[in-house]
Design an enzyme around this catalytic site. Structure first.
Site, mmCIF file in Angstrom:
data_model
loop_
_atom_site.group_PDB
_atom_site.id
_atom_site.type_symbol
_atom_site.label_atom_id
_atom_site.label_comp_id
_atom_site.label_asym_id
_atom_site.label_seq_id
_atom_site.Cartn_x
_atom_site.Cartn_y
_atom_site.Cartn_z
ATOM 1 N N CYS A 185 -1.344 41.455 14.714
ATOM 2 C CA CYS A 185 -1.666 40.019 14.780
ATOM 3 C C CYS A 185 -2.087 39.579 16.177
ATOM 4 O O CYS A 185 -1.253 39.224 17.014
ATOM 5 C CB CYS A 185 -0.468 39.198 14.295
ATOM 6 S SG CYS A 185 -0.803 37.421 14.269
ATOM 7 N N CYS A 188 -1.130 36.014 17.076
ATOM 8 C CA CYS A 188 0.246 35.802 17.554
ATOM 9 C C CYS A 188 0.411 36.290 18.991
ATOM 10 O O CYS A 188 1.051 35.639 19.804
ATOM 11 C CB CYS A 188 1.248 36.575 16.689
ATOM 12 S SG CYS A 188 1.050 36.342 14.934
ATOM 13 N N ASP A 189 -0.127 37.470 19.281
ATOM 14 C CA ASP A 189 0.292 38.165 20.499
ATOM 15 C C ASP A 189 -0.750 38.214 21.614
ATOM 16 O O ASP A 189 -0.443 38.696 22.711
ATOM 17 C CB ASP A 189 0.724 39.601 20.142
ATOM 18 C CG ASP A 189 1.925 39.579 19.208
ATOM 19 O OD1 ASP A 189 2.630 38.556 19.202
ATOM 20 O OD2 ASP A 189 2.145 40.571 18.499
#
Ligand code: NDP
Length: 495
Positions: A185, A188-189
């Site tokens: 992801c 997200c990161d």
């Protein structure tokens, strides 16, 4: 008939009869064909329903675009659909940024498609159960569905829309460094990779999307493609022209991921043309290598193809079992598009309505079975919210200087996996309210705490006992996984 008439609000009686006949013929001829492949004795005796409880006319398993559109159609047909949301409510679209090919919208966030579709289905009468199916039994009708929360439903018809799960490589280091630089992801990161060199593995649309998200933070992004060309759409490949820090390397296979125990530092790469191996520096490894259909739950009861996709009749979406339909990525090995999944959901829902009508089901019959129907809302949502820690001082006082067991959920509003996990964290917090204290920390708001604790990926769940860090979980977890992981730290309890 009332519910079916509502499906085709503009339709005439002859059109309705023609549609029911065609769909009905397809349903029974396909079932006849597939049942010969997977024999199963069932009777669709409406009278037997009076001996069952927890009846639901239509259960929809999954809450991505296929499940939500099936719910919309079934709600409008007054079939009281029940959507079991699963471990990843909203599905893969929740982890996509902008979608530019959603009808009537030139640009819309994936998560906005889901929230709007969910509201629309809810407005049409669909109910949503925050639970996950653990097993099914299609050998007898009404079909049994068992959930993680211990509910047994008896479904008269079912739409399976369980989607697919991102694939992993299975190479050395991948598991060890999961959440410590290895992830699926970028949304997200990516913010944890400011100034880093990162690699994206894969040659599809997802790889390009991940790379462009990463380019906003990382100094250098390499896309490693195992063939000599990318599978991604030409329009997606053209996007890369605007990103000078992204380079595509062809014929490269990653064979190992290495690090210093805390985080990823390097990867081993094999060039399948020159037959040479090399080590590349990389502080982030983003996997974008496709998905596996989530069909394992149904492998015992349904015909599944050799790649794991549920076999369906392409007109009605019916599976090998009458009354059980499938839509979206769990049965689609070709298109894998949100809009196609959504359309399949509509087809499955209309077919399920037709199936019910053929069995003699009607709104009046449902009324006469009122006592036998599943009573939604008994498992009402009475959650207390997990308290947010808003400063470093707050964190020190409430966590570092605390006695007993404390669980802290690190999240961010921009991280879809975190937002999906938060309600489950709240539910688990209520389950363990007597023995464990739960907090949440927004990594953007209290970035110093996240940095001190070397948070490299979110969501991250950290467990403290008497102020000392005793457990760290660097990945998105299902409700059951959260439960098991917290249970390990509850004195006297066993997982
Ligand atoms: P795809 O299946 O399209 O692509 C997977 C890629 O990973 C392929 O290039 C494949 O290589 C590669 N791959 C598979 N296994 C390995 C492995 N073991 N090692 C190295 N590489 C591997 O998946 P995507 O997730 O990219 O896309 C899925 C669907 O979602 C598609 O239909 C896509 O169009 C859609 N999508 C649309 C987006 C948008 O419109 N914004 C964004 C993201 C996805 P090979 O080609 O050699 O098989």
């Amino acid at each position: 008939m009332n519910f079916f008439r509502k499906i085709i609000s503009y339709g005439s009686v002859p059109l309705l009869i023609a549609l029911v006949t065609v769909v009905g013929w397809r349903l029974f001829s396909y079932a006849d064909y597939t049942l010969r492949k997977k024999p199963n004795a069932r009777s669709f005796d409406m009278a037997c329903l009076r001996d069952s409880n927890n009846l639901v006319p239509m259960v929809i398993i999954g809450s991505g675009p296929a499940g939500l559109n099936a719910a919309l159609y079934a709600g409008r047909a007054q079939l009281d659909p029940l959507v079991i949301e699963g471990d990843n409510p909203g599905g893969a679209l929740m982890e996509t940024t902008y979608v530019e090919n959603w009808p009537a919208r030139s640009k819309i966030l994936g998560k906005d498609i889901i929230s709007e579709a969910r509201e629309q289905a809810k407005g049409a009468g669909a109910k949503f159960l925050r639970d996950t199916v653990t097993s099914v039994d299609f050998s007898q009708w009404p079909y049994a569905i068992y959930t993680q929360k211990g509910i047994t439903l008896r479904a008269l018809s079912i739409v399976i829309a369980t989607g697919s799960t991102p694939k992993t490589l299975g190479i050395p280091g991948e598991k060890d460094y999961w959440g410590k630089g290895v992830t699926t992801c970028a949304l997200c990161d990516a913010p944890f990779h400011k100034g880093h060199t990162v690699v994206v593995i894969g040659g599809g649309d997802s790889a390009i999307e991940e790379a462009t998200q990463l380019a906003a933070y990382a100094d250098k992004v390499y896309i490693l493609v195992r063939k000599d060309s990318m599978r991604a759409a030409r329009s997606m490949q053209d996007r890369l022209k605007g990103y000078p820090t992204i380079s595509v390397l062809f014929n490269k296979e990653v064979t190992a991921i290495r690090g210093d125990d805390k985080e990823v530092t390097h990867i081993d790469v094999y060039d399948n043309v020159t037959k040479q191996s090399e080590t590349m520096q990389a502080q982030g490894v983003f996997l974008a290598i496709g998905h596996t259909p989530n069909s394992a739950l149904f492998a015992h009861d349904l015909v599944i193809d050799e790649q794991g996709y549920i076999a369906v009749d392409k007109i009605t979406q019916q599976t090998s079992v009458p009354g059980v339909f499938a839509a979206g990525d769990v049965q689609d090995n070709v298109f894998k598009q949100a809009v196609v999944a959504s359309g399949d959901g509509a087809k499955a829902s209309i077919s399920a309505a037709s199936f019910l009508m053929h069995q003699g089901y009607s709104a009046a019959f449902e009324e006469s079975l009122h006592a036998n129907m599943f009573k939604f809302g008994q498992e009402a949502d009475a959650r207390k919210h997990v308290v947010a820690l808003r400063s470093e001082q707050d964190f020190v006082e409430k966590v570092k200087q605390s006695q007993g067991t404390v669980v802290v959920d690190f999240y961010a509003d921009y991280c879809p996996s975190c937002l999906k996990m938060l309600p489950d964290v709240e539910e688990i917090a209520n389950t363990f309210a007597e023995s464990v204290t739960f907090y949440k920390v927004d990594v953007e708001e209290v970035s110093s705490v996240a940095e001190d604790l070397h948070i490299k990926s979110i969501p991250a769940l950290l467990v403290f006992q008497n102020g000392a860090l005793v457990g760290r979980f660097n990945e998105a977890m299902s409700r059951q996984q959260l439960n098991e992981c917290v249970l390990r730290f509850v004195p006297g309890a066993s997982a």
